[in-house]
Design a protein around this motif. Structure first.
Motif, PDB file in Angstrom:
ATOM      1  N   PHE A  80       0.831  -1.208   0.000  1.00  0.00           N
ATOM      2  CA  PHE A  80       0.000   0.000   0.000  1.00  0.00           C
ATOM      3  C   PHE A  80       0.864   1.256   0.000  1.00  0.00           C
ATOM      4  CE2 PHE A  80      -2.251   3.300   2.500  1.00  0.00           C
ATOM      5  CZ  PHE A  80      -3.283   3.562   1.610  1.00  0.00           C
ATOM      6  N   HIS A  81       1.888   1.271   0.852  1.00  0.00           N
ATOM      7  CA  HIS A  81       2.786   2.428   0.908  1.00  0.00           C
ATOM      8  C   HIS A  81       3.562   2.587  -0.396  1.00  0.00           C
ATOM      9  CE1 HIS A  81       3.235   3.766   5.374  1.00  0.00           C
ATOM     10  NE2 HIS A  81       1.982   3.763   4.961  1.00  0.00           N
ATOM     11  N   ARG A  82       3.910   1.486  -1.004  1.00  0.00           N
ATOM     12  CA  ARG A  82       4.641   1.560  -2.276  1.00  0.00           C
ATOM     13  C   ARG A  82       3.770   2.175  -3.362  1.00  0.00           C
ATOM     14  NH1 ARG A  82       7.850  -4.282  -2.478  1.00  0.00           N
ATOM     15  NH2 ARG A  82       8.589  -4.211  -0.326  1.00  0.00           N
ATOM     16  N   GLU A  83       2.504   1.746  -3.389  1.00  0.00           N
ATOM     17  CA  GLU A  83       1.589   2.316  -4.382  1.00  0.00           C
ATOM     18  C   GLU A  83       1.344   3.788  -4.104  1.00  0.00           C
ATOM     19  OE1 GLU A  83      -1.930  -0.022  -4.416  1.00  0.00           O
ATOM     20  OE2 GLU A  83      -0.948  -1.816  -5.245  1.00  0.00           O
ATOM     21  N   MET A  84       1.238   4.148  -2.826  1.00  0.00           N
ATOM     22  CA  MET A  84       1.037   5.548  -2.448  1.00  0.00           C
ATOM     23  C   MET A  84       2.237   6.390  -2.862  1.00  0.00           C
ATOM     24  SD  MET A  84      -1.869   6.243  -0.755  1.00  0.00           S
ATOM     25  CE  MET A  84      -1.508   7.521   0.457  1.00  0.00           C
ATOM     26  N   ALA A  85       3.439   5.863  -2.628  1.00  0.00           N
ATOM     27  CA  ALA A  85       4.653   6.600  -2.990  1.00  0.00           C
ATOM     28  C   ALA A  85       4.739   6.783  -4.495  1.00  0.00           C
ATOM     29  CB  ALA A  85       5.890   5.870  -2.463  1.00  0.00           C
ATOM     30  N   GLY A  86       4.415   5.731  -5.248  1.00  0.00           N
ATOM     31  CA  GLY A  86       4.440   5.829  -6.701  1.00  0.00           C
ATOM     32  C   GLY A  86       3.405   6.805  -7.217  1.00  0.00           C
ATOM     33  N   GLY A  87       2.194   6.768  -6.636  1.00  0.00           N
ATOM     34  CA  GLY A  87       1.150   7.679  -7.054  1.00  0.00           C
ATOM     35  C   GLY A  87       1.462   9.125  -6.738  1.00  0.00           C
ATOM     36  N   ALA A  88       2.199   9.353  -5.640  1.00  0.00           N
ATOM     37  CA  ALA A  88       2.555  10.720  -5.255  1.00  0.00           C
ATOM     38  C   ALA A  88       3.735  11.253  -6.060  1.00  0.00           C
ATOM     39  CB  ALA A  88       2.878  10.775  -3.763  1.00  0.00           C
ATOM     40  N   GLY A  89       4.432  10.358  -6.772  1.00  0.00           N
ATOM     41  CA  GLY A  89       5.566  10.784  -7.576  1.00  0.00           C
ATOM     42  C   GLY A  89       6.884  10.820  -6.832  1.00  0.00           C
ATOM     43  N   ALA A  90       6.996  10.067  -5.720  1.00  0.00           N
ATOM     44  CA  ALA A  90       8.251  10.036  -4.961  1.00  0.00           C
ATOM     45  C   ALA A  90       9.349   9.377  -5.784  1.00  0.00           C
ATOM     46  CB  ALA A  90       8.063   9.286  -3.648  1.00  0.00           C
ATOM     47  N   ASP A  91      10.555   9.896  -5.658  1.00  0.00           N
ATOM     48  CA  ASP A  91      11.683   9.299  -6.374  1.00  0.00           C
ATOM     49  C   ASP A  91      12.093   7.967  -5.763  1.00  0.00           C
ATOM     50  OD1 ASP A  91      12.984  11.500  -8.364  1.00  0.00           O
ATOM     51  OD2 ASP A  91      12.038  12.464  -6.659  1.00  0.00           O
ATOM     52  N   GLN A  92      11.918   7.845  -4.435  1.00  0.00           N
ATOM     53  CA  GLN A  92      12.320   6.610  -3.765  1.00  0.00           C
ATOM     54  C   GLN A  92      11.566   6.503  -2.448  1.00  0.00           C
ATOM     55  OE1 GLN A  92      13.054   3.556  -3.750  1.00  0.00           O
ATOM     56  NE2 GLN A  92      15.210   3.595  -4.369  1.00  0.00           N
ATOM     57  N   LEU A  93      11.347   5.269  -2.016  1.00  0.00           N
ATOM     58  CA  LEU A  93      10.773   4.979  -0.704  1.00  0.00           C
ATOM     59  C   LEU A  93      11.762   4.085   0.026  1.00  0.00           C
ATOM     60  CD1 LEU A  93       8.268   5.073   1.253  1.00  0.00           C
ATOM     61  CD2 LEU A  93       7.547   2.921   0.186  1.00  0.00           C
ATOM     62  N   LEU A  94      12.322   4.600   1.115  1.00  0.00           N
ATOM     63  CA  LEU A  94      13.308   3.853   1.889  1.00  0.00           C
ATOM     64  C   LEU A  94      12.670   3.340   3.169  1.00  0.00           C
ATOM     65  CD1 LEU A  94      16.524   6.094   1.624  1.00  0.00           C
ATOM     66  CD2 LEU A  94      16.083   3.939   0.439  1.00  0.00           C
ATOM     67  N   PRO A  95      12.812   2.045   3.462  1.00  0.00           N
ATOM     68  CA  PRO A  95      12.257   1.507   4.708  1.00  0.00           C
ATOM     69  C   PRO A  95      13.136   1.862   5.902  1.00  0.00           C
ATOM     70  CG  PRO A  95      13.363  -0.230   3.490  1.00  0.00           C
ATOM     71  CD  PRO A  95      13.416   1.000   2.624  1.00  0.00           C
ATOM     72  N   LYS A  96      12.507   1.962   7.053  1.00  0.00           N
ATOM     73  CA  LYS A  96      13.233   2.183   8.299  1.00  0.00           C
ATOM     74  C   LYS A  96      13.359   0.844   9.030  1.00  0.00           C
ATOM     75  CE  LYS A  96      12.371   6.059  10.465  1.00  0.00           C
ATOM     76  NZ  LYS A  96      11.653   7.134  11.185  1.00  0.00           N
ATOM     77  N   PRO A  97      14.401   0.629   9.859  1.00  0.00           N
ATOM     78  CA  PRO A  97      15.427   1.607  10.239  1.00  0.00           C
ATOM     79  C   PRO A  97      16.368   1.929   9.078  1.00  0.00           C
ATOM     80  CG  PRO A  97      16.002  -0.543  11.108  1.00  0.00           C
ATOM     81  CD  PRO A  97      14.616  -0.671  10.515  1.00  0.00           C
ATOM     82  N   LEU A  98      16.919   3.132   9.125  1.00  0.00           N
ATOM     83  CA  LEU A  98      17.753   3.632   8.041  1.00  0.00           C
ATOM     84  C   LEU A  98      19.224   3.560   8.413  1.00  0.00           C
ATOM     85  CD1 LEU A  98      15.631   6.828   7.446  1.00  0.00           C
ATOM     86  CD2 LEU A  98      15.697   4.877   5.905  1.00  0.00           C
ATOM     87  N   PHE A  99      20.057   3.431   7.393  1.00  0.00           N
ATOM     88  CA  PHE A  99      21.498   3.517   7.570  1.00  0.00           C
ATOM     89  C   PHE A  99      21.958   4.856   7.000  1.00  0.00           C
ATOM     90  CE2 PHE A  99      20.728  -1.015   7.751  1.00  0.00           C
ATOM     91  CZ  PHE A  99      21.557  -1.421   8.785  1.00  0.00           C
ATOM     92  N   LEU A 100      22.724   5.583   7.793  1.00  0.00           N
ATOM     93  CA  LEU A 100      23.158   6.917   7.393  1.00  0.00           C
ATOM     94  C   LEU A 100      23.858   6.892   6.044  1.00  0.00           C
ATOM     95  CD1 LEU A 100      23.588   9.918   7.951  1.00  0.00           C
ATOM     96  CD2 LEU A 100      25.624   9.324   9.277  1.00  0.00           C
ATOM     97  N   ASN A 101      24.702   5.879   5.813  1.00  0.00           N
ATOM     98  CA  ASN A 101      25.437   5.829   4.546  1.00  0.00           C
ATOM     99  C   ASN A 101      24.500   5.675   3.349  1.00  0.00           C
ATOM    100  OD1 ASN A 101      27.929   6.171   5.710  1.00  0.00           O
ATOM    101  ND2 ASN A 101      28.381   3.989   5.851  1.00  0.00           N
ATOM    102  N   ASP A 102      23.359   4.984   3.549  1.00  0.00           N
ATOM    103  CA  ASP A 102      22.393   4.860   2.467  1.00  0.00           C
ATOM    104  C   ASP A 102      21.756   6.213   2.149  1.00  0.00           C
ATOM    105  OD1 ASP A 102      22.915   2.174   2.299  1.00  0.00           O
ATOM    106  OD2 ASP A 102      21.164   1.552   3.453  1.00  0.00           O
ATOM    107  N   LEU A 103      21.412   6.958   3.200  1.00  0.00           N
ATOM    108  CA  LEU A 103      20.836   8.293   2.999  1.00  0.00           C
ATOM    109  C   LEU A 103      21.830   9.208   2.295  1.00  0.00           C
ATOM    110  CD1 LEU A 103      18.971   9.027   6.357  1.00  0.00           C
ATOM    111  CD2 LEU A 103      17.960   8.528   4.139  1.00  0.00           C
ATOM    112  N   LEU A 104      23.097   9.147   2.720  1.00  0.00           N
ATOM    113  CA  LEU A 104      24.113  10.008   2.115  1.00  0.00           C
ATOM    114  C   LEU A 104      24.350   9.631   0.657  1.00  0.00           C
ATOM    115  CD1 LEU A 104      26.685  10.211   5.056  1.00  0.00           C
ATOM    116  CD2 LEU A 104      24.963  11.893   4.411  1.00  0.00           C
ATOM    117  N   ALA A 105      24.389   8.328   0.375  1.00  0.00           N
ATOM    118  CA  ALA A 105      24.577   7.888  -1.006  1.00  0.00           C
ATOM    119  C   ALA A 105      23.397   8.323  -1.872  1.00  0.00           C
ATOM    120  CB  ALA A 105      24.752   6.368  -1.064  1.00  0.00           C
TER     121      ALA A 105
END
Length: 337
Positions: A80-105
């Motif tokens: 559902f969240h993936r479809e919502m993100a795609g419909g809203a035009g998000a460039d990417q949807l990252l799941p949490k917990p997050l890794f700082l290096n992934d955000l920086l990359a």
């Protein structure tokens, strides 16, 4: 507050200034015409009041911000969240917990957005392939990474690399070689992947054996074993070493004709790329391979390579032996890691 501080320090080290907002409504204030637009937005999907999906949709609907990169962060990246993100035009949807290096990359990739929109340009000298692939596979979007020039690419989707091509190879073998050898400019585009799946390669595989291979490869190349170097054979040293060389290694030696680069030899070798580079390093350490031009830089590089295979000083060896004996006797009282 601690998370925000870590993010601010991490982004600052990469040359970014991080501006934070406690809500989507507050973030809207930074998008007013009188403000300088940010270069990208990272936003929680689940927010009280106006949620991240709605904010992203509003950003896309405004001609001033329609091309602004938006990355949504979600605790529950379900379908559902993936479809919502795609419909809203998000460039990417990252799941949490997050890794700082992934955000920086991801931020460094988004900073290279092309004028055509939807294309993100980068170079391995600034954003190595291992780092950007880790960030891409941590998200849920599908897309493709293409090296330019050259028919080298990776197709990814739903957190997996599903196909790859490099130097006439396809699938796992192509990706494995690309992680070690592919260098230069590349472009990432998001959208439906048209490639038939030839493999499933996710973050677990990338952070396991693949990461160890890349680390060892970098260690060898950074001490002076340049892939563009041309080595020649010292036949006197070869005569002494030849009886102890495996057939594949002996064939590797004879490929060094004073004209081929290390890269050329590795590409033609029947050995695995890392094993072949390890063999080249040991041959340099044995003096079987010597710099073709014998200039100072090449000689210094050869010296650094040889140091990799020298035994530690006697004092260190003795200390290590005593430590191993202590562990064998159970004297430390600690569990092994």
């Amino acid at each position: 507050a601690r998370t925000r501080s870590l993010l601010e320090v991490g982004f600052a080290e990469q040359g970014f200034t991080l501006v934070t907002a406690a809500s989507a409504e507050e973030a809207q204030g930074y998008l007013r015409p009188e403000w300088i637009l940010p270069s990208m937005i990272f936003c929680e999907a689940d927010l009280r009041g106006l949620d991240g999906f709605t904010l992203c949709g509003q950003i896309r609907a405004d001609t001033r911000t329609t091309d602004l990169p938006v990355v949504l962060l979600s605790k529950t990246p379900d379908e559902f969240h993936r479809e919502m993100a795609g419909g809203a035009g998000a460039d990417q949807l990252l799941p949490k917990p997050l890794f700082l290096n992934d955000l920086l990359a991801m931020a460094r990739l988004m900073a290279g957005r092309g004028s055509a929109g939807g294309r993100y340009e980068a170079d391995t000298s600034e954003l190595p392939l291992l780092q950007v692939l880790r960030a891409l596979l941590s998200g849920v979007r599908s897309g493709r990474l293409d090296f330019h020039p050259g028919p080298a690419w990776i197709s990814f989707g739903d957190g997996q690399a599903v196909d790859a091509a490099y130097e006439g190879l396809r699938g796992d073998e192509a990706l494995r070689r690309m992680l070690l050898l592919a260098r230069g400019k590349y472009v990432v585009t998001f959208g439906p992947t048209l490639s038939a799946a030839t493999m499933t390669f996710g973050v677990e595989e990338l952070c396991g054996p693949a990461y160890a291979r890349v680390q060892r490869w970098e260690e060898l190349t950074q001490v002076g074993l340049s892939l563009e170097a041309v080595w020649a054979i010292d036949f006197g040293a070869l005569d002494m070493a030849l009886p102890g060389l495996a057939q594949e290694v002996a064939a590797l030696v004879h490929a060094f004709d004073g004209k081929r680069t290390v890269r050329d030899v590795l590409m033609k070798s029947s050995l695995d790329e890392l094993l072949a580079l390890e063999a080249v390093a040991r041959l340099v350490g044995m003096g079987v391979l010597v710099p073709q031009d014998r200039d100072a830089d090449a000689a210094q590089g050869a010296s650094r390579v040889r140091a990799l295979f020298q035994p530690p000083p006697a004092a260190e060896q003795e200390g290590e032996s005593q430590e191993m004996a202590s562990v064998a006797e159970g004297g430390t009282g600690e569990d092994a890691p």
